[in-house]
Design a protein around this motif. Structure first.
Motif, PDB file in Angstrom:
ATOM      1  N   TRP A   1      -3.219   6.377  -6.929  1.00  0.00           N
ATOM      2  CA  TRP A   1      -4.348   6.459  -6.000  1.00  0.00           C
ATOM      3  C   TRP A   1      -5.607   7.014  -6.661  1.00  0.00           C
ATOM      4  O   TRP A   1      -6.710   6.544  -6.393  1.00  0.00           O
ATOM      5  CB  TRP A   1      -3.977   7.324  -4.792  1.00  0.00           C
ATOM      6  N   TYR A   2      -5.463   8.040  -7.493  1.00  0.00           N
ATOM      7  CA  TYR A   2      -6.641   8.719  -8.040  1.00  0.00           C
ATOM      8  C   TYR A   2      -6.948   8.337  -9.487  1.00  0.00           C
ATOM      9  O   TYR A   2      -7.999   8.687 -10.006  1.00  0.00           O
ATOM     10  CB  TYR A   2      -6.474  10.239  -7.942  1.00  0.00           C
TER      11      TYR A   2
ATOM     12  N   THR B   1       2.745   9.069  -6.421  1.00  0.00           N
ATOM     13  CA  THR B   1       1.704   8.035  -6.388  1.00  0.00           C
ATOM     14  C   THR B   1       0.290   8.587  -6.551  1.00  0.00           C
ATOM     15  O   THR B   1      -0.668   7.852  -6.376  1.00  0.00           O
ATOM     16  CB  THR B   1       1.787   7.236  -5.075  1.00  0.00           C
ATOM     17  N   TYR B   2       0.154   9.877  -6.869  1.00  0.00           N
ATOM     18  CA  TYR B   2      -1.194  10.431  -7.069  1.00  0.00           C
ATOM     19  C   TYR B   2      -1.939   9.689  -8.169  1.00  0.00           C
ATOM     20  O   TYR B   2      -3.112   9.369  -8.026  1.00  0.00           O
ATOM     21  CB  TYR B   2      -1.150  11.918  -7.415  1.00  0.00           C
TER      22      TYR B   2
ATOM     23  N   ARG C   1       2.514   4.905  -0.063  1.00  0.00           N
ATOM     24  CA  ARG C   1       2.109   6.139   0.625  1.00  0.00           C
ATOM     25  C   ARG C   1       1.610   7.163  -0.381  1.00  0.00           C
ATOM     26  O   ARG C   1       1.957   7.126  -1.556  1.00  0.00           O
ATOM     27  CB  ARG C   1       3.309   6.716   1.371  1.00  0.00           C
ATOM     28  N   MET C   2       0.814   8.088   0.109  1.00  0.00           N
ATOM     29  CA  MET C   2       0.313   9.168  -0.730  1.00  0.00           C
ATOM     30  C   MET C   2       1.441  10.188  -0.920  1.00  0.00           C
ATOM     31  O   MET C   2       1.947  10.739   0.055  1.00  0.00           O
ATOM     32  CB  MET C   2      -0.882   9.840  -0.053  1.00  0.00           C
ATOM     33  N   SER C   3       1.858  10.385  -2.163  1.00  0.00           N
ATOM     34  CA  SER C   3       2.892  11.371  -2.475  1.00  0.00           C
ATOM     35  C   SER C   3       2.683  11.837  -3.908  1.00  0.00           C
ATOM     36  O   SER C   3       1.799  11.336  -4.611  1.00  0.00           O
ATOM     37  CB  SER C   3       4.287  10.763  -2.303  1.00  0.00           C
TER      38      SER C   3
ATOM     39  N   ARG D   1       0.862  -1.188   0.000  1.00  0.00           N
ATOM     40  CA  ARG D   1       0.000   0.000   0.000  1.00  0.00           C
ATOM     41  C   ARG D   1       0.895   1.235   0.000  1.00  0.00           C
ATOM     42  O   ARG D   1       1.257   1.735   1.064  1.00  0.00           O
ATOM     43  CB  ARG D   1      -0.901  -0.005   1.238  1.00  0.00           C
TER      44      ARG D   1
END
Length: 157
Positions: free
Chosen positions: A106-107, A102-103, A97-99, A95
């Motif tokens: 995730w989105y 990695t946008y 991390r949000m950075s 999983r």
């Protein structure tokens, strides 16, 4: 002669099977649980989709040893994860991390779904406007009369 070959083959398989078993002595059960949780959360950098706890690769063995050493030295989970990410990149995390990097990960799926819904709504809206059986309102009066004549001829046949 055949017995010797069979014996050598069986012994080589048994040594391979035992090579994947690590025995670590932990100071308490909480550390053992943390070790197992982290070893299932961290992905093997060499393997396709295995965590370091399940992988038999040499690098996974090294990572398990490093994980054990860090936990025995008193490192918390975040320090262990930061070390592994610094050394091997976000790939070691199942999983990420949000950075900024990695946008899209995730989105991206949500954005594609939204675009798909918008396209479906636009296409279905255009189909409702052009109802079958009714002449298009963009036709001139002469074109509408010609279309009516053609439709009447087609019904008479």
């Amino acid at each position: 002669m055949v017995r010797h070959i069979v014996l050598v083959v069986l012994l080589s398989f048994s040594s391979l099977a035992s090579a994947a078993i690590d025995t670590y002595q932990f100071k308490d059960d909480a550390t053992r649980e943390r070790f197992h949780a982290l070893s299932t959360e961290l992905r093997c950098p060499k393997c396709q989709n295995q965590n370091i706890g399940d992988s038999n690769s040499p690098i996974a063995k090294d990572l398990r040893d490093e994980l054990y050493r860090m936990l025995e030295d008193g490192a918390d989970d975040e320090q262990v994860i930061d070390f592994m990410v610094t050394r091997y990149g976000e790939f070691v995390l199942y999983r990420p991390r949000m950075s900024e990097q990695t946008y899209l990960l995730w989105y991206g799926p949500a954005a594609l779904l939204l675009i798909g819904v918008i396209v479906v709504l636009l296409v279905s809206g255009k189909r409702k406007k052009a109802e079958p059986g009714k002449p298009d309102s963009n036709l001139s009066d002469a074109e509408k009369q010609r279309l009516d004549q053609l439709l009447k001829q087609d019904k008479n046949k």
